[in-house]
Design an enzyme around this catalytic site. Structure first.
Site, PDB file in Angstrom:
ATOM      1  N   HIS A 221       1.472   4.826  -2.289  1.00 47.98           N
ATOM      2  CA  HIS A 221       1.063   5.805  -3.552  1.00 47.98           C
ATOM      3  C   HIS A 221       2.329   6.334  -3.984  1.00 47.98           C
ATOM      4  CE1 HIS A 221      -3.301   5.704  -2.580  1.00 47.98           C
ATOM      5  NE2 HIS A 221      -2.795   5.336  -1.117  1.00 47.98           N
TER       6      HIS A 221
ATOM      7  N   HIS B 104       0.848  -1.039  -0.186  1.00 50.80           N
ATOM      8  CA  HIS B 104      -0.121   0.055  -0.040  1.00 50.80           C
ATOM      9  C   HIS B 104       0.873   1.258   0.000  1.00 50.80           C
ATOM     10  CE1 HIS B 104      -3.772   2.065   1.721  1.00 50.80           C
ATOM     11  NE2 HIS B 104      -3.033   2.988   1.110  1.00 50.80           N
TER      12      HIS B 104
ATOM     13  N   GLU C  33     -11.280   3.591   5.795  1.00 50.87           N
ATOM     14  CA  GLU C  33     -10.173   4.656   6.392  1.00 50.87           C
ATOM     15  C   GLU C  33     -10.993   5.851   7.201  1.00 50.87           C
ATOM     16  OE1 GLU C  33      -8.086   6.706   3.430  1.00 50.87           O
ATOM     17  OE2 GLU C  33      -6.472   7.229   4.582  1.00 50.87           O
TER      18      GLU C  33
ATOM     19  N   ASP D  28       1.986   3.898   2.775  1.00 46.90           N
ATOM     20  CA  ASP D  28       0.767   4.719   2.098  1.00 46.90           C
ATOM     21  C   ASP D  28       1.536   6.090   1.523  1.00 46.90           C
ATOM     22  OD1 ASP D  28      -1.826   5.554   1.619  1.00 46.90           O
ATOM     23  OD2 ASP D  28      -2.290   6.046   3.496  1.00 46.90           O
TER      24      ASP D  28
HETATM   25  N1  ADE Z   1      -4.378   8.815  -1.849  1.00 45.21           N
HETATM   26  C1  ADE Z   1      -3.266   9.010  -1.323  1.00 45.21           C
HETATM   27  N2  ADE Z   1      -3.072   8.491  -0.158  1.00 45.21           N
HETATM   28  C2  ADE Z   1      -4.544   8.286   0.294  1.00 45.21           C
HETATM   29  C3  ADE Z   1      -5.028   7.721   1.221  1.00 45.21           C
HETATM   30  N3  ADE Z   1      -4.680   7.559   2.388  1.00 45.21           N
HETATM   31  N4  ADE Z   1      -6.457   7.626   1.438  1.00 45.21           N
HETATM   32  C4  ADE Z   1      -7.060   7.764   0.195  1.00 45.21           C
HETATM   33  N5  ADE Z   1      -6.465   8.474  -0.917  1.00 45.21           N
HETATM   34  C5  ADE Z   1      -5.247   8.447  -1.193  1.00 45.21           C
HETATM   35 ZN    ZN Z   2      -3.693   4.834   0.507  1.00 48.82          ZN
END
Ligand code: ADE
Ligand code: ZN
Length: 343
Positions: free
Chosen positions: A25, A23, A206, A284
């Site tokens: 980005h 996970h 989340e 993340d």
């Molecule tokens: N885009 C990047 N990080 C994110 C996250 N934690 N939740 C939702 N979208 C995201």
């Molecule tokens: Zn994320």
């Protein structure tokens, strides 16, 4: 009963364990130093005078606060080499944390919406992924996320734009502002993506309710849930996740910074392990949340009192939940067992 470890022993074990990161980005790995360097070479102005000013802005009250800065930062990425440098910089940092395999999200709409061609984004990212496999032995998969604050028609356009690159894209995901944008909004496009051979994952639970986790499972047919924190509020949902051995990609420092939990001591990871959920630990958006993957393992382990067995299990889970083929998976799982035995 757990017997928590001393700080030095904990850091040493975390560093030694081979891991997969599931996970992450890529746009969330944009360190301010690189952001300034790329902005300068592209002659793009950033609304900050210095790296320190950027970091000082990273005080978030919620997910949307963070997303506003994250999209602003990504706007300096223009050329293929920018995407390459961003990706390479993450991969070398992950390699230093003993990450052996990474499954990486990218947000094409953040770039195509500004006029950057899909091919530019793909060229830059995939050339860095190839280089990491060849030079660092770090394998990867690529997951294209749809921005859930946009409508489903735009997600369909994105899937069409991705058609020439499907040999380099392994899955689709769903990210951005969760509340008010339930998984059901993207049911059709996920169906089309799965029919094209892509695996599906989605951020759910989340900031959103357990119901969004259930929708991701039942309507999007996901093979992993990203975050999934809210699931622990619903016993039936937990039982279903356990029954399916559905991986949850949990991000402890992110949860603290975005105030999904009130503090690291309140993080549900220990409870999730006790419930038998297939949880993994991930970073993340590490440039924004104060730590890469090892920092996440250490911070949550210290705060909630995880022990040696828990940490080995988390490393094992990271490979079990990955999309590696069976033989590479068992090789890496064997490396986890040997790292766990040999200090
Ligand atoms: N885009 C990047 N990080 C994110 C996250 N934690 N939740 C939702 N979208 C995201
Ligand atoms: Zn994320």
């Amino acid at each position: 009963m757990r017997s928590p470890m001393g700080a030095a022993e904990l850091a040493e074990l975390v560093a030694r364990l081979p891991k997969a990161e599931l996970h992450l980005h890529i746009e969330g790995t944009f360190e301010p130093e690189l952001m300034f360097a790329i902005a300068a070479r592209n002659r793009v102005r950033l609304p900050y005078a210095s790296v320190e000013e950027v970091r000082a802005a990273y005080a978030f009250s919620n997910l949307q606060d963070f997303l506003d800065l994250y999209y602003a930062g990504a706007s300096v990425l223009v050329e293929a080499r920018d995407f390459h440098d961003l990706t390479w910089s993450y991969l070398t940092r992950a390699h230093a944390d003993n990450v052996r395999h990474a499954e990486i999200f990218f947000d094409p709409q953040t770039h195509t919406g500004r006029g950057v061609p899909f091919a530019t984004v793909m060229d830059g990212i995939s050339s860095a992924l190839d280089e990491a496999e060849a030079r660092l032995g770090l394998s990867s998969r690529l997951i294209m996320c749809f921005l859930r604050h946009l409508d489903e028609a735009e997600a369909f356009d994105t899937l069409d734009a991705a058609a020439p690159f499907l040999d380099r894209i392994d899955g689709v995901g769903l990210d951005s502002s969760e509340r008010g944008h339930p998984p059901r909004k993207f049911r059709e496009v996920f169906g089309r993506a799965r029919a094209a051979g892509l695996s599906a994952v989605a951020h759910a639970g989340e900031e959103g309710p357990p119901e969004y986790v259930r929708e991701a499972l039942e309507l999007l047919d996901v093979v992993r849930i990203d975050h999934g924190n809210a699931a622990v509020e619903d016993d039936d949902l937990v039982a279903e996740l356990v029954r399916r051995r559905m991986p949850l990609t949990v991000c402890p420092l992110s949860n603290v910074r975005l105030r999904v939990v009130s503090g690291m001591r309140d993080h549900p990871l220990g409870r999730m392990l006790d419930l038998g959920l297939l949880v993994t630990v991930n970073s993340d958006d590490p440039a924004y949340f104060g730590g890469y993957v090892n920092d996440n393992y250490v911070a949550v382990a210290e705060a909630v009192g995880l022990d040696r067995e828990d940490l080995v299990r988390l490393a094992r889970n990271s490979f079990e939940a990955s999309w590696l083929d069976a033989s590479r998976k068992s090789e890496l799982l064997a490396e986890v067992e040997s790292a766990a035995r040999n200090p």
